[in-house]
Motif scaffolding. Sequence first.
Motif, short mmCIF file in Angstrom:
data_model
loop_
_atom_site.label_atom_id
_atom_site.label_comp_id
_atom_site.label_asym_id
_atom_site.label_seq_id
_atom_site.Cartn_x
_atom_site.Cartn_y
_atom_site.Cartn_z
N GLY A 93 2.76 -8.48 -60.78
CA GLY A 93 3.19 -8.33 -59.41
C GLY A 93 3.53 -9.66 -58.77
N ASP A 94 2.72 -10.67 -58.94
CA ASP A 94 3.00 -12.01 -58.42
C ASP A 94 2.37 -13.09 -59.27
OD1 ASP A 94 2.70 -10.45 -55.44
OD2 ASP A 94 4.47 -11.63 -55.85
N GLY A 95 1.52 -12.73 -60.16
CA GLY A 95 0.82 -13.69 -60.99
C GLY A 95 -0.24 -12.94 -61.76
N PRO A 96 -0.89 -13.58 -62.72
CA PRO A 96 -1.91 -12.86 -63.48
C PRO A 96 -2.95 -12.21 -62.59
CG PRO A 96 -1.43 -14.98 -64.47
CD PRO A 96 -0.71 -14.95 -63.15
N SER A 97 -3.20 -10.93 -62.80
CA SER A 97 -4.14 -10.19 -61.98
C SER A 97 -5.53 -10.32 -62.56
CB SER A 97 -3.73 -8.72 -61.89
OG SER A 97 -4.63 -8.00 -61.09
N ASP A 98 -6.27 -11.29 -62.05
CA ASP A 98 -7.62 -11.52 -62.56
C ASP A 98 -8.59 -10.44 -62.07
OD1 ASP A 98 -6.75 -13.96 -63.68
OD2 ASP A 98 -6.96 -14.92 -61.74
N THR A 114 8.60 -9.45 -64.32
CA THR A 114 8.87 -9.03 -62.96
C THR A 114 7.89 -9.72 -62.03
OG1 THR A 114 9.56 -6.85 -63.73
CG2 THR A 114 9.03 -7.06 -61.39
N TYR A 115 8.40 -10.42 -61.04
CA TYR A 115 7.54 -11.00 -60.03
C TYR A 115 8.29 -11.04 -58.70
CZ TYR A 115 9.93 -15.39 -61.27
OH TYR A 115 10.88 -16.34 -61.54
N PHE A 116 7.56 -11.24 -57.64
CA PHE A 116 8.10 -11.04 -56.30
C PHE A 116 9.33 -11.90 -56.03
CE2 PHE A 116 8.18 -11.75 -51.69
CZ PHE A 116 8.17 -10.43 -51.22
N GLU A 117 9.21 -13.22 -56.24
CA GLU A 117 10.32 -14.11 -55.90
C GLU A 117 11.57 -13.77 -56.71
OE1 GLU A 117 7.24 -15.04 -56.43
OE2 GLU A 117 6.65 -15.92 -54.51
N ASN A 118 11.39 -13.43 -57.97
CA ASN A 118 12.54 -13.08 -58.78
C ASN A 118 13.18 -11.79 -58.29
OD1 ASN A 118 14.27 -13.24 -61.23
ND2 ASN A 118 13.18 -11.37 -61.75
N TYR A 119 12.36 -10.82 -57.91
CA TYR A 119 12.90 -9.56 -57.40
C TYR A 119 13.71 -9.80 -56.13
CZ TYR A 119 13.07 -5.12 -54.95
OH TYR A 119 13.51 -4.03 -54.25
N ILE A 122 14.35 -19.79 -52.43
CA ILE A 122 13.88 -18.42 -52.63
C ILE A 122 12.73 -18.09 -51.69
CG2 ILE A 122 12.90 -16.81 -54.28
CD1 ILE A 122 15.84 -17.50 -54.70
N ASP A 123 11.92 -19.08 -51.33
CA ASP A 123 10.77 -18.82 -50.47
C ASP A 123 11.18 -18.37 -49.07
OD1 ASP A 123 8.71 -19.42 -52.30
OD2 ASP A 123 9.08 -21.55 -52.03
N TYR A 124 12.43 -18.53 -48.71
CA TYR A 124 12.91 -18.17 -47.36
C TYR A 124 13.76 -16.90 -47.34
CZ TYR A 124 11.70 -23.06 -46.34
OH TYR A 124 11.03 -24.26 -46.20
N GLY A 131 21.11 -11.52 -54.46
CA GLY A 131 22.23 -12.03 -55.23
C GLY A 131 22.16 -13.53 -55.46
N VAL A 132 20.99 -14.12 -55.31
CA VAL A 132 20.82 -15.56 -55.53
C VAL A 132 20.79 -15.83 -57.03
CG1 VAL A 132 19.27 -17.53 -55.21
CG2 VAL A 132 19.59 -15.87 -53.36
N PHE A 133 21.49 -16.85 -57.47
CA PHE A 133 21.47 -17.20 -58.89
C PHE A 133 21.37 -18.71 -59.06
CE2 PHE A 133 25.89 -16.92 -57.58
CZ PHE A 133 26.52 -18.01 -58.17
N GLN A 134 20.83 -19.11 -60.20
CA GLN A 134 20.62 -20.53 -60.48
C GLN A 134 21.48 -20.97 -61.64
OE1 GLN A 134 16.58 -22.11 -60.52
NE2 GLN A 134 17.05 -23.29 -62.36
N CYS A 135 22.13 -22.12 -61.46
CA CYS A 135 22.98 -22.70 -62.49
C CYS A 135 22.32 -23.97 -63.03
CB CYS A 135 24.35 -23.04 -61.92
SG CYS A 135 25.20 -21.62 -61.16
#
Length: 326
Positions: free
Chosen positions: A86-91, A213-218, A26-28, A224-228
């Motif tokens: 957005g990407d992690g807890p907004s401190d 909702t977070y960036f990598e998941n979006y 996902i990072d790519y 269309g990437v999915f994990q099994c």
Amino acid sequence: MAPVFVTADGTAPTPVAAIQPAFDLIDYVVPAVGGLSCSWRVGPAVTNPLLDPVDFDWAYVSVKVVPGGADSWAPYTVGDDALSFGDGPSDTAMTIGGIDAATGCGYDTGCFISAPVGDAWVEIVLSTNWIQRDGWYFSGLTPDPILAQMQPLAASVFTALTDAQPGQLVWPTVDLVEQESDCTRALGSQGIATALGVDSLEYEVRSPPNGLTYFENYVAQRAGVFQCDVDADVPVDLIAAGVWGTSVTVGYDLAGLVDTMVSTPDSQALPTIALKGAVEGEHAVQMCSDVTPFCVVIFSLGQSAYQVASTSDTVAIAEAIIAHTR
């Protein structure tokens, strides 16, 4: 760019353009959805990202922009039944160039600034060996000054996007075909069961929790990437072998991402391997932890990309997927 990397003693080294090796497909993925992904580093290039780092004097900053993502961006909120960020807890909330951004720092996320800019979702992440607290790159600095150092970079990115004329915003063209998240069709079952030493198995498609909702998941959803996740009835003696920890990520039409992994200079530390059944032009990398049996294999197969993560034999599982597909 250099101000981002200023250390506690005021040193501001000159960064170089560099990709940070990662063990998650996902990072790519950002370029595959028509977005832009750029990164720079100071200090030595990271090697196998699953190894315990020996060198602590490195840091990376990445800028990722996904057009059309602004409407899906969500700031950090806590409700009765939902956690969204957005990407992690907004401190620390920031207003940068008139744009409200979510920010924060953590071991997993690094320090980030995330915001909707125009119609795009922008994510800026500063990463280093956050867990190390003696001799790490930003030793002596707390999250607030680190985030402050990232703010000028964020401002320049936000300004470039908001001030650009329509003809200046030309995004990479992609043609993603919507695919069904069918694990059995994509992976088969018997070959992987044999590789794991079990009689049979079932798959469960991993979906994000409702309201999260977070960036990598979006990005993964856009591509269309999915994990099994593998669900197998295994004997007790095999549970210790890691069958329960097996998952396979599928990215149709994303084989080019693996080409990038093996051709970018800073990712040459990722060990390439030869998989039985692969053909010319297909590539594979394997990354293994030096403290646990956990390994990851990311490989291309035809036009698609796959990731196998397991404490069992990841190579055997990858080769079973190739045999099923061919």
